[in-house]
Write a protein that holds these residues in place. Structure first.
Motif, PDB file in Angstrom:
ATOM      1  N   THR A 135     -36.629 -16.582  41.715  1.00 39.35           N
ATOM      2  CA  THR A 135     -35.267 -17.115  41.625  1.00 39.35           C
ATOM      3  C   THR A 135     -34.538 -16.601  40.381  1.00 39.35           C
ATOM      4  OG1 THR A 135     -35.972 -19.126  40.471  1.00 39.35           O
ATOM      5  CG2 THR A 135     -35.926 -19.208  42.877  1.00 39.35           C
ATOM      6  N   LYS A 136     -35.109 -15.620  39.705  1.00 37.91           N
ATOM      7  CA  LYS A 136     -34.485 -15.049  38.498  1.00 37.91           C
ATOM      8  C   LYS A 136     -33.086 -14.507  38.778  1.00 37.91           C
ATOM      9  CE  LYS A 136     -36.284 -14.538  35.109  1.00 37.91           C
ATOM     10  NZ  LYS A 136     -36.523 -15.100  33.831  1.00 37.91           N
ATOM     11  N   LEU A 137     -32.829 -14.129  40.035  1.00 39.15           N
ATOM     12  CA  LEU A 137     -31.506 -13.609  40.397  1.00 39.15           C
ATOM     13  C   LEU A 137     -30.400 -14.597  40.047  1.00 39.15           C
ATOM     14  CD1 LEU A 137     -31.911 -11.771  43.802  1.00 39.15           C
ATOM     15  CD2 LEU A 137     -31.215 -10.818  41.629  1.00 39.15           C
ATOM     16  N   ILE A 138     -30.724 -15.887  40.067  1.00 37.11           N
ATOM     17  CA  ILE A 138     -29.707 -16.890  39.749  1.00 37.11           C
ATOM     18  C   ILE A 138     -29.203 -16.671  38.319  1.00 37.11           C
ATOM     19  CG2 ILE A 138     -29.286 -19.361  39.406  1.00 37.11           C
ATOM     20  CD1 ILE A 138     -31.383 -19.771  41.700  1.00 37.11           C
ATOM     21  N   GLU A 139     -30.129 -16.515  37.374  1.00 37.59           N
ATOM     22  CA  GLU A 139     -29.727 -16.285  35.984  1.00 37.59           C
ATOM     23  C   GLU A 139     -28.994 -14.951  35.851  1.00 37.59           C
ATOM     24  OE1 GLU A 139     -32.728 -17.611  36.701  1.00 37.59           O
ATOM     25  OE2 GLU A 139     -32.493 -19.553  35.726  1.00 37.59           O
ATOM     26  N   VAL A 140     -29.478 -13.932  36.552  1.00 41.61           N
ATOM     27  CA  VAL A 140     -28.832 -12.615  36.486  1.00 41.61           C
ATOM     28  C   VAL A 140     -27.386 -12.721  36.959  1.00 41.61           C
ATOM     29  CG1 VAL A 140     -28.845 -10.279  37.449  1.00 41.61           C
ATOM     30  CG2 VAL A 140     -30.990 -11.337  36.723  1.00 41.61           C
ATOM     31  N   VAL A 141     -27.169 -13.431  38.069  1.00 46.30           N
ATOM     32  CA  VAL A 141     -25.824 -13.575  38.618  1.00 46.30           C
ATOM     33  C   VAL A 141     -24.948 -14.408  37.677  1.00 46.30           C
ATOM     34  CG1 VAL A 141     -24.488 -14.613  40.507  1.00 46.30           C
ATOM     35  CG2 VAL A 141     -26.511 -13.228  41.015  1.00 46.30           C
ATOM     36  N   GLU A 142     -25.502 -15.498  37.154  1.00 47.30           N
ATOM     37  CA  GLU A 142     -24.716 -16.348  36.247  1.00 47.30           C
ATOM     38  C   GLU A 142     -24.299 -15.582  34.995  1.00 47.30           C
ATOM     39  OE1 GLU A 142     -26.312 -20.831  37.336  1.00 47.30           O
ATOM     40  OE2 GLU A 142     -27.334 -19.713  35.767  1.00 47.30           O
ATOM     41  N   ILE A 143     -25.211 -14.825  34.414  1.00 44.94           N
ATOM     42  CA  ILE A 143     -24.891 -14.038  33.218  1.00 44.94           C
ATOM     43  C   ILE A 143     -23.855 -12.971  33.564  1.00 44.94           C
ATOM     44  CG2 ILE A 143     -25.828 -12.375  31.555  1.00 44.94           C
ATOM     45  CD1 ILE A 143     -28.448 -14.090  31.670  1.00 44.94           C
ATOM     46  N   GLY A 144     -24.026 -12.328  34.720  1.00 48.62           N
ATOM     47  CA  GLY A 144     -23.060 -11.317  35.164  1.00 48.62           C
ATOM     48  C   GLY A 144     -21.669 -11.890  35.323  1.00 48.62           C
ATOM     49  N   LYS A 145     -21.567 -13.090  35.905  1.00 47.72           N
ATOM     50  CA  LYS A 145     -20.257 -13.729  36.077  1.00 47.72           C
ATOM     51  C   LYS A 145     -19.638 -14.065  34.720  1.00 47.72           C
ATOM     52  CE  LYS A 145     -20.188 -15.652  40.662  1.00 47.72           C
ATOM     53  NZ  LYS A 145     -18.921 -16.118  41.149  1.00 47.72           N
ATOM     54  N   GLN A 146     -20.475 -14.535  33.782  1.00 44.87           N
ATOM     55  CA  GLN A 146     -19.971 -14.855  32.449  1.00 44.87           C
ATOM     56  C   GLN A 146     -19.449 -13.597  31.755  1.00 44.87           C
ATOM     57  OE1 GLN A 146     -23.285 -16.745  30.533  1.00 44.87           O
ATOM     58  NE2 GLN A 146     -23.055 -18.653  31.681  1.00 44.87           N
ATOM     59  N   LEU A 147     -20.178 -12.480  31.904  1.00 50.73           N
ATOM     60  CA  LEU A 147     -19.730 -11.235  31.298  1.00 50.73           C
ATOM     61  C   LEU A 147     -18.414 -10.776  31.894  1.00 50.73           C
ATOM     62  CD1 LEU A 147     -23.105  -9.273  31.092  1.00 50.73           C
ATOM     63  CD2 LEU A 147     -21.778 -10.190  29.178  1.00 50.73           C
ATOM     64  N   LEU A 148     -18.279 -10.921  33.211  1.00 51.37           N
ATOM     65  CA  LEU A 148     -17.028 -10.535  33.860  1.00 51.37           C
ATOM     66  C   LEU A 148     -15.862 -11.375  33.347  1.00 51.37           C
ATOM     67  CD1 LEU A 148     -17.980  -9.900  37.587  1.00 51.37           C
ATOM     68  CD2 LEU A 148     -17.080  -8.250  35.960  1.00 51.37           C
ATOM     69  N   MET A 149     -16.103 -12.682  33.219  1.00 51.03           N
ATOM     70  CA  MET A 149     -15.031 -13.575  32.727  1.00 51.03           C
ATOM     71  C   MET A 149     -14.662 -13.225  31.300  1.00 51.03           C
ATOM     72  SD  MET A 149     -15.703 -17.324  34.384  1.00 51.03           S
ATOM     73  CE  MET A 149     -17.369 -17.516  33.857  1.00 51.03           C
ATOM     74  N   THR A 150     -15.650 -12.864  30.485  1.00 52.38           N
ATOM     75  CA  THR A 150     -15.404 -12.506  29.095  1.00 52.38           C
ATOM     76  C   THR A 150     -14.581 -11.216  29.013  1.00 52.38           C
ATOM     77  OG1 THR A 150     -17.519 -13.501  28.503  1.00 52.38           O
ATOM     78  CG2 THR A 150     -16.526 -12.039  26.883  1.00 52.38           C
ATOM     79  N   GLU A 151     -14.895 -10.236  29.880  1.00 50.40           N
ATOM     80  CA  GLU A 151     -14.177  -8.976  29.862  1.00 50.40           C
ATOM     81  C   GLU A 151     -12.727  -9.131  30.304  1.00 50.40           C
ATOM     82  OE1 GLU A 151     -16.279  -6.072  32.188  1.00 50.40           O
ATOM     83  OE2 GLU A 151     -18.088  -6.253  30.972  1.00 50.40           O
ATOM     84  N   VAL A 152     -12.477 -10.032  31.255  1.00 47.66           N
ATOM     85  CA  VAL A 152     -11.141 -10.223  31.803  1.00 47.66           C
ATOM     86  C   VAL A 152     -10.231 -10.885  30.785  1.00 47.66           C
ATOM     87  CG1 VAL A 152      -9.829 -11.432  33.585  1.00 47.66           C
ATOM     88  CG2 VAL A 152     -11.925 -10.243  34.194  1.00 47.66           C
TER      89      VAL A 152
END
Length: 153
Positions: A135-152
């Motif tokens: 289920t590590k993908l959950i953390e990967v996706v959450e971190i990815g979404k946070q990075l996207l929000m930070t970049e925007v």
């Protein structure tokens, strides 16, 4: 009967005579349904793509709480499923551990190989999970979404 209860039947024979059947049982991690529910709330669909027979796959998918499953999948089926989803504009993240997962891991937008997996899987993915947590993908996706929000912002 074994398959419908989530097990994989292994027939033991001697000289073409069936001696019995051994039940191999997959272990479903505690709390996995809640983790998949977190993904669902983020608008992410979970699909279990497995080589298991349809009865076993249906049982495990139900117990784990995934949105959909594909049974008796060969390596090319996994890869073609990912390509189909991508052609419809979706990003695909995948977790796998076997040599048969390597083509799909290489095709996925995010391919996470388990540390206990084969060398082929590790080379095909773009990340390796040292914890061997499916289920590590959950953390990967959450971190990815946070990075996207930070970049925007």
């Amino acid at each position: 009967m074994i398959s419908s209860n989530g097990g994989t039947p292994l027939v033991v024979a001697e000289n073409n005579r069936v001696m019995g059947v051994v039940e191999l049982q997959d272990i479903i991690k505690p709390g996995i349904q809640e983790r998949f529910e977190r993904l669902r709330k983020m608008g992410i669909k979970t699909v279990m793509v497995t080589g298991d027979n349809p009865l076993t796959a249906k049982y495990i998918a139900g117990k784990a709480g995934v949105d959909d499953f594909i049974a008796e999948a060969k390596p090319e089926d996994k890869m073609n499923y990912i390509r189909k989803e991508q052609s419809e504009g979706r990003l695909v993240a995948m977790m796998g551990d076997g040599t048969n997962d390597a083509p799909a891991l290489a095709q996925a937008d995010v391919g996470v190989a388990m540390n206990s997996g084969t060398q082929a899987a590790k080379e095909a993915g773009n990340m390796v999970d040292l914890d061997n947590d499916p289920t590590k993908l959950i953390e990967v996706v959450e971190i990815g979404k946070q990075l996207l929000m930070t970049e925007v912002h």
